[in-house]
Design a protein around this motif. Structure first.
Motif, short mmCIF file in Angstrom:
data_model
loop_
_atom_site.label_atom_id
_atom_site.label_comp_id
_atom_site.label_asym_id
_atom_site.label_seq_id
_atom_site.Cartn_x
_atom_site.Cartn_y
_atom_site.Cartn_z
N UNK A 223 0.88 -1.08 -0.04
CA UNK A 223 0.04 -0.07 0.16
C UNK A 223 0.95 1.33 -0.11
N UNK A 224 0.72 2.03 -1.25
CA UNK A 224 1.60 3.31 -1.09
C UNK A 224 0.71 4.43 -1.01
N UNK A 225 0.67 5.19 0.10
CA UNK A 225 0.03 6.31 0.41
C UNK A 225 0.49 7.63 -0.21
N UNK A 226 -0.26 8.35 -0.69
CA UNK A 226 0.49 9.65 -1.20
C UNK A 226 0.62 10.78 -0.06
N UNK A 227 1.78 11.32 0.03
CA UNK A 227 2.33 12.35 1.06
C UNK A 227 0.93 13.51 0.85
N UNK A 228 1.04 14.21 1.94
CA UNK A 228 -0.01 15.35 1.98
C UNK A 228 0.22 16.17 1.26
N UNK A 229 1.59 16.72 0.72
CA UNK A 229 1.88 17.66 -0.16
C UNK A 229 1.61 17.35 -1.64
N UNK A 230 1.29 16.08 -1.98
CA UNK A 230 1.01 15.70 -3.36
C UNK A 230 -0.59 15.29 -3.31
N UNK A 231 -1.04 14.94 -2.57
CA UNK A 231 -2.52 14.61 -2.40
C UNK A 231 -3.21 13.43 -1.27
N UNK A 232 -3.94 13.01 -1.66
CA UNK A 232 -4.56 12.26 -0.75
C UNK A 232 -5.10 10.79 -1.32
N UNK A 233 -5.03 9.62 -0.54
CA UNK A 233 -5.46 8.41 -0.95
C UNK A 233 -4.23 7.57 -1.25
N UNK A 234 -4.35 6.57 -2.03
CA UNK A 234 -3.29 5.37 -2.22
C UNK A 234 -3.47 4.58 -3.29
N UNK A 235 -2.29 3.98 -3.67
CA UNK A 235 -2.29 2.76 -4.55
C UNK A 235 -2.04 1.64 -4.06
N UNK B 180 -10.68 13.05 -8.82
CA UNK B 180 -10.35 11.64 -8.06
C UNK B 180 -10.08 10.49 -9.17
N UNK B 181 -9.06 9.84 -8.91
CA UNK B 181 -8.73 8.43 -9.71
C UNK B 181 -9.28 7.33 -9.00
N UNK B 182 -10.03 6.37 -9.49
CA UNK B 182 -10.53 5.24 -9.27
C UNK B 182 -10.20 4.29 -10.34
N UNK B 183 -9.38 3.38 -10.41
CA UNK B 183 -8.90 2.71 -11.35
C UNK B 183 -8.23 1.41 -11.10
N UNK B 184 -8.55 0.31 -11.86
CA UNK B 184 -8.02 -0.91 -11.35
C UNK B 184 -7.39 -1.47 -12.79
N UNK B 185 -6.13 -1.92 -12.58
CA UNK B 185 -5.68 -2.72 -13.57
C UNK B 185 -5.32 -4.20 -13.14
N UNK C 222 -4.59 -1.15 -7.61
CA UNK C 222 -5.89 -0.53 -7.35
C UNK C 222 -5.57 0.86 -6.85
N UNK C 223 -5.92 1.93 -7.80
CA UNK C 223 -5.73 3.40 -7.59
C UNK C 223 -6.71 4.06 -7.05
N UNK C 224 -6.58 4.76 -5.88
CA UNK C 224 -7.77 5.47 -5.39
C UNK C 224 -7.35 6.80 -4.70
N UNK C 225 -7.17 7.80 -5.46
CA UNK C 225 -6.37 8.91 -4.83
C UNK C 225 -6.98 10.23 -5.57
#
Length: 319
Positions: free
Chosen positions: A19-31, A110-115, A44-47
């Protein structure tokens, strides 16, 4: 524009998850990335990003797979491709990438995407099960690097949300995700097969038919509370019912009924997010005379009951 250089995770062992969480200065959510017991890899991207960002993936491996985008605004260009492809809400795709670098520009939506990805050896094994060549489009996929787009159908959308919101743990979670991924692949294979069938056996929709189909779609969405039935719709656009039905599937990738349900659920989602009407009022506004039928349809489409979806949307907006 922010620029990030990333290196894909090459781990292949079963149950590997990251689980890769986005830093606050970049955005919110994770991959989230993981490898299922079958060897199929998920991403699975949701950020949501604070600003448009250019992602560069160095050493992207050779993969075959399927992509599903529920929301997002992305420009994607694998190495070796002459042009970037737009990745938008409502798209699905089958793809083949050679080992290369990958560049993507991601907007602030918002990105919600599954590969769903398979390595070449696993993909060859996958194709070997198609002894009769029932999916020629899938066999053509291995001939050269490419990406073939199609619609994200309501059935695909429902399964994608079920995967995104999976709360199971341990072995139950493994079984659930494996089954849902195979279900998504089955929907995509059926779509590829149907597209190939229409190409071989049916004359494509003519320009005037496409215009009539789009007009039919407009007529259906003008009044979601009481839209015209298929008989009246065919009469208004000047087509016989069978041709309207067939051309509608060619243009939109779904039946008129599924198209109408999609528009109703999208309108209901917006009304729930706005919070100005209660659930019963929204059900009537989008054409449902039964609250229970509306709730069931909404849950099948969005993965949540209407009340929970409203609460989740509010929580996400203030997170």
């Amino acid at each position: 524009m922010l620029k990030l250089k990333l290196t894909p995770d090459h781990r292949n062992e079963a149950d590997a998850e990251r689980r890769i969480a986005l830093p606050d200065d970049i955005g919110r959510g994770c991959v989230k990335t993981m490898t299922l017991n079958s060897g199929i890899q998920l991403s699975l991207s949701d950020f949501t990003l604070n600003a448009a960002t250019r992602f560069e993936y160095n050493g992207f491996p050779a993969v075959f797979g399927f992509g599903f985008c529920l929301s997002g605004d992305i420009s994607s260009q694998p190495g070796g491709f002459k042009n970037a492809d737009p990745i938008r809400a409502g798209q699905s795709a089958a793809f083949h990438f050679d080992g290369c670098n990958m560049r993507e520009i991601v907007g602030t939506q918002r990105v919600l995407r599954l590969n769903i990805m398979m390595e070449p050896q696993a993909f060859q094994s996958f194709l070997a099960r198609d002894d009769e060549g029932a999916f020629p489009a899938l066999h053509r996929l291995r001939r050269r690097p490419q990406r073939v787009f199609g619609a994200l159908t309501p059935a695909m959308r429902c399964v994608l949300l079920q995967i995104a919101e999976c709360t199971y743990q341990g072995l139950t979670r493994d079984f659930f995700l494996e089954s849902k991924v195979l279900e998504l692949i089955a929907y995509k294979l059926e779509q590829l097969d149907n597209a190939q069938f229409h190409t071989r056996n049916r004359p494509g929709a003519r320009t005037k038919d496409i215009d009539k189909v789009r007009y039919a779609g407009e007529l259906m969405t003008r009044n979601l509370e009481s839209p015209p039935g298929i008989v009246e719709l065919a009469r208004q656009v000047g087509m016989c019912q069978s041709r309207l039905y067939r051309c509608f599937k060619e243009v939109y990738g779904v039946t008129p009924f599924d198209y109408l349900r999609h528009k109703r659920m999208e309108m209901a989602s917006r009304l729930l997010e706005q919070g100005e009407m209660n659930v019963t009022q929204i059900a009537f506004a989008v054409g449902y005379s039964s609250l229970s039928h509306f709730s069931k349809a909404f849950r099948q489409y969005k993965g949540y009951l209407p009340g929970r979806y409203r609460k989740r949307s509010c929580d996400f907006s203030v997170a």
